[in-house]
Design a protein around this motif. Structure first.
Motif, short mmCIF file in Angstrom:
data_model
loop_
_atom_site.label_atom_id
_atom_site.label_comp_id
_atom_site.label_asym_id
_atom_site.label_seq_id
_atom_site.Cartn_x
_atom_site.Cartn_y
_atom_site.Cartn_z
N CYS A 143 54.43 34.43 -38.97
CA CYS A 143 55.37 35.54 -39.11
C CYS A 143 56.14 35.82 -37.82
O CYS A 143 57.20 36.47 -37.87
CB CYS A 143 54.65 36.81 -39.55
SG CYS A 143 53.91 36.71 -41.18
N ILE A 144 55.62 35.37 -36.69
CA ILE A 144 56.31 35.64 -35.43
C ILE A 144 56.61 34.36 -34.64
O ILE A 144 57.22 34.42 -33.57
CB ILE A 144 55.50 36.61 -34.53
CG1 ILE A 144 54.08 36.08 -34.28
CG2 ILE A 144 55.44 37.99 -35.16
CD1 ILE A 144 53.28 36.92 -33.31
N ARG B 220 50.37 34.04 -37.40
CA ARG B 220 51.22 33.35 -36.43
C ARG B 220 52.57 32.97 -37.05
O ARG B 220 53.62 33.08 -36.40
CB ARG B 220 50.52 32.07 -35.94
CG ARG B 220 51.36 31.26 -34.95
CD ARG B 220 50.72 29.92 -34.64
NE ARG B 220 49.51 30.05 -33.87
CZ ARG B 220 49.46 30.07 -32.55
NH1 ARG B 220 50.58 29.98 -31.85
NH2 ARG B 220 48.31 30.17 -31.91
N GLN C 49 57.87 33.71 -26.32
CA GLN C 49 58.04 33.15 -27.66
C GLN C 49 56.75 32.48 -28.09
O GLN C 49 56.18 31.67 -27.36
CB GLN C 49 59.20 32.15 -27.65
CG GLN C 49 59.64 31.69 -29.02
CD GLN C 49 60.87 30.79 -28.91
OE1 GLN C 49 60.76 29.59 -28.72
NE2 GLN C 49 62.05 31.38 -29.02
N ARG D 54 60.96 42.30 -34.84
CA ARG D 54 61.47 40.94 -34.68
C ARG D 54 60.80 39.91 -35.58
O ARG D 54 61.32 38.80 -35.76
CB ARG D 54 61.32 40.50 -33.22
CG ARG D 54 62.09 41.41 -32.24
CD ARG D 54 62.11 40.82 -30.85
NE ARG D 54 62.59 41.78 -29.87
CZ ARG D 54 63.87 42.02 -29.60
NH1 ARG D 54 64.81 41.35 -30.25
NH2 ARG D 54 64.22 42.93 -28.70
N GLY D 55 59.64 40.25 -36.15
CA GLY D 55 58.93 39.29 -36.98
C GLY D 55 59.39 39.31 -38.42
O GLY D 55 60.12 40.20 -38.87
N ASP D 56 58.97 38.30 -39.17
CA ASP D 56 59.23 38.22 -40.61
C ASP D 56 58.00 38.76 -41.34
O ASP D 56 57.14 37.99 -41.80
CB ASP D 56 59.52 36.78 -41.03
CG ASP D 56 60.80 36.25 -40.40
OD1 ASP D 56 61.76 37.03 -40.28
OD2 ASP D 56 60.84 35.06 -40.03
N ILE D 57 57.91 40.06 -41.41
CA ILE D 57 56.72 40.73 -41.95
C ILE D 57 57.06 41.29 -43.33
O ILE D 57 57.93 42.14 -43.47
CB ILE D 57 56.26 41.89 -41.04
CG1 ILE D 57 56.17 41.44 -39.57
CG2 ILE D 57 54.93 42.44 -41.54
CD1 ILE D 57 55.15 40.39 -39.30
N ASP E 193 50.54 39.95 -44.30
CA ASP E 193 51.12 39.28 -43.14
C ASP E 193 50.69 39.96 -41.85
O ASP E 193 50.56 39.31 -40.81
CB ASP E 193 52.66 39.30 -43.22
CG ASP E 193 53.18 38.49 -44.37
OD1 ASP E 193 52.66 37.39 -44.59
OD2 ASP E 193 54.11 38.95 -45.06
N LYS F 201 60.05 33.47 -32.64
CA LYS F 201 60.80 34.69 -32.36
C LYS F 201 60.69 35.02 -30.87
O LYS F 201 59.59 35.04 -30.32
CB LYS F 201 60.28 35.88 -33.16
CG LYS F 201 60.17 35.63 -34.66
CD LYS F 201 61.52 35.43 -35.29
CE LYS F 201 61.38 35.27 -36.80
NZ LYS F 201 62.68 35.00 -37.45
N VAL G 289 56.70 43.58 -32.80
CA VAL G 289 56.34 42.60 -33.84
C VAL G 289 57.00 42.95 -35.16
O VAL G 289 57.55 42.08 -35.85
CB VAL G 289 54.80 42.53 -33.98
CG1 VAL G 289 54.41 41.71 -35.20
CG2 VAL G 289 54.19 41.93 -32.72
#
Length: 404
Positions: A207-208, A205, A18, A227-230, A151, A211, A224
Motif C-alpha cells: 500500500c505504500i 507494504r 521511499q 500518500r498511500g493507497d489505503i 490494508d 510512495k 501514510v
C-alpha cells in the motif's frame, strides 16, 4: 520465510524516504520467495534505555506465540545520549529477531519509522512506541485486522474500549483540538480514522511501496493515509498508558510540526501548476471584460446592463477556451469533439455564474454584517471565488468521462 543471522548495527538507508516493493537493503535473511518474513515492527527511540529491554521482551513473547520466526523487531535510535542503541544491541543474542539501527545524521520520529521500514523485510510494516504507553497486547488485535484483509490497522483511543489513562483537561483539549484542526484542513485524510494522532498501527507494504514520503514531526499515520493507497482500514480500541520510565517528548514544537504536516499534505494534493495557470487565465479575462465593455458602452452606446452581460459572457468564453487549451489541456485531449467541448463550456459557464453569486453574498456578509472594509471584503471574496471556480471546475467541467 527467511533464516535470521545475527548482525551488528544496521546501516542507515539514504536518499528519498521511499519504501521498496521488495526489500534488499541491509538484508541478512536468505530469500525463499518474494516475501522474506511476514511482519516487521519498528520501534523508534530516543533516550529510552530504561524501557527498551522491557518492550523488546514483551513484544518477543507475544510475537513468538503467533508468528514464531516470522517477524522482526527493528529499533531505530536517533543516537541517544543515554546510548539506547547500545543497550538494544546487547539484547540481540537473547532476541534473534531484534535488529538495531543507529542514526547519527537524521532526527525525528517520523523519518526514523520510514528508515526502519526501508530496512525491513516484512510484507506487513508496523510501528509502536518504546515507552510502553502503547500496550503490546493490542498487536494481536491489529494483526487480526490485517489477516482479515485490512490494508491498514490502527490502534485508536476513540473506539470500543479505547481511552486515556490519566490525561489532564489541557492535554485532552489539545489532542481533540489537533484532531479537529486536521478535519478542517485535510478532511479526506484525517476523517478516515477515529484517531489520526495515533502512532500505533501497521500497514501492508504494497500500500505504500514506491510512495515518496515527506513527513514532519511525530504523526506518521497521517502521512501514510495521505500518500498511500489505503482502501480497507481496521481500527482497534486501546487505552493509552502513562509513561513509567523516562521523560515525555511532547512539546509545543510537535504541535507546530503537526500543523506544518497538515498543510504540506493539503498542498501536495492540490495541483498548484494548474491552479496558477487558471489564475493567469482568469486575470486575462478581466482585460477581455473591460475591453468589450468599453466598446459596447462607450463606443457603440449599448445600454449598461446589456453591455455588462455581454462583456461578462465573452470573458467567460475567453477564459474557458484558454483553460480548455492550456490549464486543463491534458484532460481536454482525452475528450475530443465539439459535443464534449460544449458540455464543458456549459458546466464552466454555470459554475462561474454561481461564483458571481457567491462573490456578491460574501461581500455583503463581510461588509454589511461584519463591518469589514469594502475593498478588503471584495479581495477576500475574489480569492474565495477563484478557489471555488478552480476546484469545482476541476471536479465537474474537466474530468475524464466517456472514455473507455
Amino acid at each position: 520465510m527467511g533464516i535470521y543471522q545475527p548482525n551488528q548495527v544496521l546501516p542507515v538507508p539514504s536518499g528519498p524516504l521511499q519504501i521498496p516493493a521488495i526489500q534488499t537493503f541491509g538484508s541478512t535473511f536468505v530469500h525463499a520467495g518474494t516475501s522474506l518474513i511476514y511482519f516487521s515492527l519498528v520501534i523508534p527511540t530516543y533516550n529510552e534505555c530504561r524501557n527498551i529491554q522491557s518492550i523488546v521482551e514483551k513484544l518477543s513473547q507475544l510475537l513468538d506465540g503467533i508468528l514464531p520466526g516470522n517477524y522482526e523487531l527493528i529499533v531505530v535510535d536517533d543516537d541517544s545520549p543515554d546510548r539506547t542503541w547500545e543497550v538494544a544491541l546487547s539484547l540481540t543474542p537473547e532476541y534473534p529477531q531484534l535488529r538495531v539501527m543507529r542514526r547519527e545524521e537524521e532526527r525525528g520520529l517520523s523519518t526514523a519509522v520510514i528508515r526502519g521500514w526501508q530496512a525491513a523485510q516484512g510484507e506487513v510494516l508496523g510501528v509502536i512506541d518504546a515507552d510502553l504507553q502503547h500496550p503490546p497486547e493490542t498487536l494481536l488485535q491489529l494483526l487480526a485486522e490485517i489477516q482479515r484483509g485490512a490494508d491498514l490497522a490502527a490502534a485508536s483511543r476513540h473506539v470500543g474500549e479505547g481511552g486515556v489513562s490519566d490525561w489532564s483537561v489541557v492535554r485532552r483539549f489539545l489532542s481533540r483540538g489537533a484532531q479537529t484542526l486536521g478535519l478542517v484542513i485535510l478532511p479526506g485524510v484525517v476523517g478516515r480514522v477515529s484517531d489520526p494522532m495515533s502512532g500505533y498501527f501497521m500497514v501492508r507494504r504494497t500500500c505504500i511501496a514506491g510512495k515518496t514520503m515527506n513527513p514532519a514531526g511525530y504523526k506518521i499515520l497521517i502521512e501514510v493515509l495521505g500518500r498511500g493507497d489505503i482502501r480497507w482500514i481496521g481500527e482497534v480500541g486501546y487505552v493509552f498508558q502513562e509513561r513509567q520510565e523516562g521523560d515525555s517528548k511532547v512539546t509545543w514544537k510537535q504541535y507546530i510540526e503537526y500543523l506544518q504536516h497538515l498543510l504540506r499534505l493539503r498542498f501536495a494534493r492540490w495541483p498548484m501548476g494548474k491552479f496558477l495557470r487558471f489564475g493567469i487565465v482568469g486575470f486575462s479575462g478581466v482585460f477581455v471584460n473591460m475591453g468589450v465593455l468599453y466598446v459596447l458602452f462607450d463606443i457603440l452606446g449599448l445600454g449598461l446592463t446589456r453591455s455588462l452581460i455581454v462583456a461578462g459572457e465573452l470573458a467567460i468564453i475567453s477564459n474557458f477556451l484558454w483553460n480548455d487549451l492550456w490549464t486543463f489541456g491534458d484532460i481536454s485531449k482525452r475528450q475530443p469533439g465539439s459535443r464534449q467541448r460544449l458540455k464543458r463550456l456549459l458546466k464552466f459557464n454555470t459554475i462561474c455564474l454561481m461564483g458571481l453569486i457567491l462573490n456578491v453574498l460574501l461581500v455583503n456578509l463581510l461588509f454589511n454584517v461584519l463591518g469589514m472594509n469594502k475593498y478588503l471584503a471584495n479581495l477576500i471574496a475574489i480569492a474565495t471565488v477563484t478557489l471555488w471556480n478552480f476546484w469545482i471546475n476541476m471536479k465537474l467541467s474537466w474530468r475524464v468521462t466517456d472514455v473507455k
